[in-house]
Write a protein that holds these residues in place. Sequence first.
Motif, PDB file in Angstrom:
ATOM      1  N   VAL A   1       4.813  -3.140  -4.530  1.00 54.87           N
ATOM      2  CA  VAL A   1       4.288  -1.829  -4.944  1.00 54.87           C
ATOM      3  C   VAL A   1       4.938  -1.467  -6.277  1.00 54.87           C
ATOM      4  O   VAL A   1       6.160  -1.550  -6.422  1.00 54.87           O
ATOM      5  CB  VAL A   1       4.598  -0.747  -3.890  1.00 54.87           C
ATOM      6  CG1 VAL A   1       4.098   0.617  -4.368  1.00 54.87           C
ATOM      7  CG2 VAL A   1       3.960  -1.111  -2.551  1.00 54.87           C
ATOM      8  N   PHE A   2       4.103  -1.116  -7.261  1.00 49.57           N
ATOM      9  CA  PHE A   2       4.615  -0.837  -8.605  1.00 49.57           C
ATOM     10  C   PHE A   2       3.727   0.200  -9.279  1.00 49.57           C
ATOM     11  O   PHE A   2       2.590   0.444  -8.847  1.00 49.57           O
ATOM     12  CB  PHE A   2       4.650  -2.129  -9.452  1.00 49.57           C
ATOM     13  CG  PHE A   2       3.353  -2.888  -9.434  1.00 49.57           C
ATOM     14  CD1 PHE A   2       2.388  -2.666 -10.396  1.00 49.57           C
ATOM     15  CD2 PHE A   2       3.104  -3.814  -8.427  1.00 49.57           C
ATOM     16  CE1 PHE A   2       1.187  -3.347 -10.370  1.00 49.57           C
ATOM     17  CE2 PHE A   2       1.897  -4.510  -8.396  1.00 49.57           C
ATOM     18  CZ  PHE A   2       0.943  -4.276  -9.368  1.00 49.57           C
ATOM     19  N   ALA A   3       4.271   0.808 -10.340  1.00 49.82           N
ATOM     20  CA  ALA A   3       3.543   1.867 -11.036  1.00 49.82           C
ATOM     21  C   ALA A   3       2.908   1.328 -12.308  1.00 49.82           C
ATOM     22  O   ALA A   3       3.527   0.554 -13.047  1.00 49.82           O
ATOM     23  CB  ALA A   3       4.486   3.019 -11.379  1.00 49.82           C
TER      24      ALA A   3
ATOM     25  N   ASN B   1      -8.110 -18.481   0.037  1.00 44.11           N
ATOM     26  CA  ASN B   1      -7.048 -17.590  -0.429  1.00 44.11           C
ATOM     27  C   ASN B   1      -7.670 -16.256  -0.816  1.00 44.11           C
ATOM     28  O   ASN B   1      -8.697 -16.228  -1.495  1.00 44.11           O
ATOM     29  CB  ASN B   1      -6.306 -18.176  -1.641  1.00 44.11           C
ATOM     30  CG  ASN B   1      -5.310 -17.179  -2.223  1.00 44.11           C
ATOM     31  OD1 ASN B   1      -5.652 -16.362  -3.057  1.00 44.11           O
ATOM     32  ND2 ASN B   1      -4.089 -17.243  -1.750  1.00 44.11           N
ATOM     33  N   THR B   2      -7.059 -15.175  -0.367  1.00 42.26           N
ATOM     34  CA  THR B   2      -7.489 -13.844  -0.801  1.00 42.26           C
ATOM     35  C   THR B   2      -6.293 -13.095  -1.363  1.00 42.26           C
ATOM     36  O   THR B   2      -5.187 -13.179  -0.823  1.00 42.26           O
ATOM     37  CB  THR B   2      -8.094 -13.029   0.363  1.00 42.26           C
ATOM     38  OG1 THR B   2      -7.260 -13.145   1.510  1.00 42.26           O
ATOM     39  CG2 THR B   2      -9.491 -13.497   0.702  1.00 42.26           C
ATOM     40  N   ALA B   3      -6.506 -12.414  -2.462  1.00 39.37           N
ATOM     41  CA  ALA B   3      -5.507 -11.502  -3.011  1.00 39.37           C
ATOM     42  C   ALA B   3      -6.116 -10.108  -3.014  1.00 39.37           C
ATOM     43  O   ALA B   3      -7.349  -9.963  -3.034  1.00 39.37           O
ATOM     44  CB  ALA B   3      -5.108 -11.912  -4.429  1.00 39.37           C
ATOM     45  N   GLY B   4      -5.267  -9.088  -2.995  1.00 39.15           N
ATOM     46  CA  GLY B   4      -5.795  -7.736  -2.909  1.00 39.15           C
ATOM     47  C   GLY B   4      -4.966  -6.728  -3.676  1.00 39.15           C
ATOM     48  O   GLY B   4      -3.765  -6.907  -3.875  1.00 39.15           O
ATOM     49  N   ILE B   5      -5.659  -5.675  -4.114  1.00 35.38           N
ATOM     50  CA  ILE B   5      -5.023  -4.552  -4.793  1.00 35.38           C
ATOM     51  C   ILE B   5      -5.392  -3.267  -4.045  1.00 35.38           C
ATOM     52  O   ILE B   5      -6.549  -3.091  -3.642  1.00 35.38           O
ATOM     53  CB  ILE B   5      -5.485  -4.448  -6.255  1.00 35.38           C
ATOM     54  CG1 ILE B   5      -4.947  -5.641  -7.056  1.00 35.38           C
ATOM     55  CG2 ILE B   5      -5.024  -3.143  -6.892  1.00 35.38           C
ATOM     56  CD1 ILE B   5      -5.409  -5.660  -8.495  1.00 35.38           C
TER      57      ILE B   5
ATOM     58  N   ALA C   1      -0.456  -1.400  -5.015  1.00 31.77           N
ATOM     59  CA  ALA C   1       0.084  -2.425  -4.120  1.00 31.77           C
ATOM     60  C   ALA C   1      -0.698  -3.709  -4.366  1.00 31.77           C
ATOM     61  O   ALA C   1      -1.922  -3.684  -4.563  1.00 31.77           O
ATOM     62  CB  ALA C   1      -0.057  -1.995  -2.663  1.00 31.77           C
ATOM     63  N   PHE C   2       0.015  -4.842  -4.390  1.00 30.67           N
ATOM     64  CA  PHE C   2      -0.601  -6.130  -4.708  1.00 30.67           C
ATOM     65  C   PHE C   2      -0.102  -7.177  -3.727  1.00 30.67           C
ATOM     66  O   PHE C   2       1.101  -7.236  -3.425  1.00 30.67           O
ATOM     67  CB  PHE C   2      -0.228  -6.525  -6.138  1.00 30.67           C
ATOM     68  CG  PHE C   2      -0.769  -7.853  -6.593  1.00 30.67           C
ATOM     69  CD1 PHE C   2      -2.105  -8.163  -6.427  1.00 30.67           C
ATOM     70  CD2 PHE C   2       0.055  -8.782  -7.197  1.00 30.67           C
ATOM     71  CE1 PHE C   2      -2.615  -9.379  -6.846  1.00 30.67           C
ATOM     72  CE2 PHE C   2      -0.429 -10.004  -7.624  1.00 30.67           C
ATOM     73  CZ  PHE C   2      -1.770 -10.305  -7.445  1.00 30.67           C
ATOM     74  N   THR C   3      -1.008  -8.006  -3.204  1.00 24.03           N
ATOM     75  CA  THR C   3      -0.610  -9.024  -2.235  1.00 24.03           C
ATOM     76  C   THR C   3      -1.541 -10.227  -2.321  1.00 24.03           C
ATOM     77  O   THR C   3      -2.622 -10.150  -2.921  1.00 24.03           O
ATOM     78  CB  THR C   3      -0.633  -8.465  -0.801  1.00 24.03           C
ATOM     79  OG1 THR C   3      -0.017  -9.402   0.081  1.00 24.03           O
ATOM     80  CG2 THR C   3      -2.067  -8.209  -0.331  1.00 24.03           C
ATOM     81  N   THR C   4      -1.106 -11.348  -1.752  1.00 22.08           N
ATOM     82  CA  THR C   4      -1.959 -12.531  -1.646  1.00 22.08           C
ATOM     83  C   THR C   4      -1.636 -13.257  -0.349  1.00 22.08           C
ATOM     84  O   THR C   4      -0.520 -13.161   0.175  1.00 22.08           O
ATOM     85  CB  THR C   4      -1.762 -13.463  -2.854  1.00 22.08           C
ATOM     86  OG1 THR C   4      -2.710 -14.534  -2.787  1.00 22.08           O
ATOM     87  CG2 THR C   4      -0.357 -14.050  -2.872  1.00 22.08           C
TER      88      THR C   4
END
Length: 346
Positions: A52-54, A153-157, A61-64
């Motif tokens: 989690v970042f600004a 593979n999935t990444a998400g925001i 929030a960013f993940t994979t």
Amino acid sequence: MITLQCPLPLRDYPNIVMGHGGGGKLSHDLVQHLFAPAFDNALLAPLNDQAVFAVEGARLAFTTDSFVVKPIFFPGSDIGALAVNGTVNDLAMSGARPIYLSAGFILEEGFALDDLTRVVYSMAEAAKRAGVQIITGDTKVVEEGHGDGIYINTAGIGIAPNGVNIAAANARAGDAIILSGAIGLHGIAILSQREGLRFDSEIVSDCAPLHDLVAAMLAVTQDIHTLRDPTRGGIASALNEIAEAAKIGIEIDERAIAVPRDVASACEMLGLDPFYVANEGKLIAFAPSEIAPRVVAALRAHPLGRDAAIIGRAVTAHPGMVVARTSIGATRVVDMMIGEQLPRIC
């Protein structure tokens, strides 16, 4: 010269074994002693399932995540819906509202186009249900015999609300531990399909998006300290990771943890501990004990959380250790699994 970080449990395994992907201690060691020091930075260091970042005033929030489940179609879901829900849930465990996903496909030469179509449309339906859009992606094809059909593979925001700070390290002694429902359904559903096992009734995966459930909790209070979806390694590994990150002890009551009868029967027959079996539609929450009953009530008002319960508490004693009180009043240590009970589960 490249060297591994001390301590060096990785040297016990000069080659990768299946357990390195099982979500237990071997996976933990691989991340702690190779990936984390090599990629060292402040956002990675907490080793949450998302960062989690600004950015220009917005908290993102960013993940994979990658999905290699076998078989790709199983009772209750398939690899496509799993790939969407898994990434949605990793974002949700920070309190974020998922908005966009990417999708990367690694396809094996000879994979049936009908099966790919079925998977893709399942992903589309899952994305629609979760309220997210798949906005970018990639496709690669490998030679026959080198890909086992399909990997995704999935990444998400997502957007994390201001004032919400959820992380494994934030769990505190005195917190109530809440589980959103019955455990073990996903892992046993996969195993039954893979091995051709039959039970009194079909065991169906609990694969589902959890962000609405998290939103219901945050509507009660933003003072949720920790969230975790207990996928690989089950609730045992998830609780051990939290205990280690927050340097707290954890005490749980086995009688408060719902295990469906057929799941319990399957585990007993196969010699499995349901605490280590994967889930894909459940969450664990740590919240101040005084507001925990209201959080549980909010979960029970949602279809995915109707069996929610307080299953234990965080304590100052035995930091880093999870202890369970059994049905006969004894206690046992619930350690992190070394490898994995069930490979290729997600």
